[in-house]
Design an enzyme around this catalytic site. Structure first.
Site, PDB file in Angstrom:
ATOM      1  CB  ALA A 146       4.438 -10.699  28.717  1.00 28.00           C
ATOM      2  CG  ASP A 147      -0.582 -13.490  24.965  1.00 29.71           C
ATOM      3  OD1 ASP A 147      -1.014 -14.270  25.832  1.00 29.71           O
ATOM      4  OD2 ASP A 147      -0.797 -13.625  23.757  1.00 29.71           O
ATOM      5  CB  THR A 148       4.461 -16.291  25.331  1.00 35.29           C
ATOM      6  OG1 THR A 148       5.216 -15.273  25.984  1.00 35.29           O
ATOM      7  CG2 THR A 148       5.405 -17.133  24.485  1.00 35.29           C
TER       8      THR A 148
ATOM      9  N   GLY B 101       4.409 -10.756  23.073  1.00 39.51           N
ATOM     10  CA  GLY B 101       4.077  -9.344  23.140  1.00 39.51           C
ATOM     11  C   GLY B 101       4.300  -8.863  24.557  1.00 39.51           C
TER      12      GLY B 101
END
Length: 361
Positions: A249-251, A286
């Site tokens: 994930a990426d935030t 994501g």
């Protein structure tokens, strides 16, 4: 050495041999095992000698059921019980804290009726190692086990070809952390992130997982927050260097046409909070799983923050590893007035995609 069949007569002979301090080759659901009763130290020592196993390497336990394993260990924590309920009987060896704080024990409940009944007749647990010389290929048939180590055993039980044919997965479970020590038939979700918030979300929803931190370099597309988190999530997953089912994930925080990632230092963290004060910003995450990526957006309104409020928040929370320099789940009431969308998304891992992928219910 005597060869017996995996029937009632063979079961009785094997049990009597083990209860008299003997050594037995037994079939299991994975590969053939070389077994001794843990109450006979000399018999356990014979396992080491026959297998030519280094003294420093422990020999795991096979249990007749989870209750027998727990009695021997002196208890199991909630995570271990949950994993055991999901995977036992089966090809998973759990390495768990031993009774009285005396190190760790590897234990498994085999998915093999003959093996479980034999273990039950011997009190519920046996010391069992694969029936082959150290460093050799595990035996999947009695003839192979006999050739490798069986001539030195007291009894060889011929149960035909082992249905699994591959040694069990070995995973250490302690302090809420799951670590795979040996890959095998049972695969766990791999979280390609060192974020304690993402790990907390998975644990709180009963997901068992291991961590393989990704060393991928993040990319930024300044005018496209969705593309930024989608690409970074995919790249992180691909870089996790793990063959299992990888979740990554990426935030980011998005405000005023600008991406707010993790601040470089406390001064930049203070500036982030000051710029977001009293305003509505968006949080994009994501999430990627097995090569597929999804993007989720939530909107957050900050309170009007004084310099004193910002200092208090920075004092309470370590803001440097958080997108936008804040964490809604840690003293978030000090700075967040309201939000729309997924709370977990603002933390860094939305639940929607995980449910769609079947990772959680």
């Amino acid at each position: 050495m005597k060869i017996v069949k995996a029937d009632e007569a063979g079961l009785g002979e094997a049990a009597r041999t083990l209860l008299a301090g003997g050594v037995t080759v037994v079939p299991t659901d994975t590969v053939y095992g070389l077994a001794a009763h843990p109450g006979f130290p000399n018999a356990v020592q014979r396992l080491y000698s026959i297998k030519e196993r280094a003294a420093a390497k422990p020999i795991a336990l096979l249990a007749s059921d989870a209750d027998a394993a727990e009695r021997f260990l002196g208890g199991m924590d909630a995570q271990a019980r949950r994993i055991a309920a999901r995977h036992w009987p089966g090809a998973l060896t759990l390495v768990l804290p031993a009774a009285g704080g005396g190190g760790f024990e590897g234990v498994r409940v085999p998915d093999h009726a003959f093996a479980r009944e034999l273990i039950a007749r011997c009190g519920g647990v046996l010391r069992v190692t694969s029936a082959n010389l150290s460093g050799g290929q595990p035996a999947t048939a009695a003839a192979r086990a006999l050739a490798d180590v069986g001539l030195s055993a007291d009894i060889v039980v011929d149960g035909g070809v082992s249905p699994g044919g591959v040694a069990s997965t070995v995973a250490k479970c302690a302090g809420g952390v799951l670590e795979v020590l040996r890959e095998g038939p049972v695969a766990f979700l791999v979280l390609a992130s060192g974020s304690p918030r993402r790990a907390k979300i998975l644990r709180d929803h009963g997901v068992d997982f291991t961590v393989a931190k990704s060393d991928a370099e993040e990319t930024s597309f300044p005018d496209d927050p969705e593309r930024t988190v989608r690409v970074n999530a995919l790249v992180k997953g691909a870089a996790a260097k793990h063959g299992g089912k990888v979740l990554s994930a990426d935030t980011i925080v998005w405000y005023g046409g600008r991406i707010y990632g993790k601040p470089r230092d406390l001064d930049e963290a203070r500036r982030f909070l000051r710029e977001l004060s009293g305003r509505v910003h968006s949080v994009y995450t994501g999430v990627a799983y097995c090569g597929e990526a999804k993007v989720v957006r939530s909107d957050v309104k900050f309170r009007a923050l004084s310099d004193a409020a910002i200092e208090e928040y920075v004092r309470r929370v370590r803001p440097l590893d958080r997108a936008g320099a804040y964490d809604i789940d840690e003293s978030g009431d000090l700075i967040v007035e309201s939000y729309t969308g997924s709370y977990e998304n603002i933390m860094g891992l939305p639940l929607g995609p995980l449910r769609e992928w079947g990772i959680m219910e």
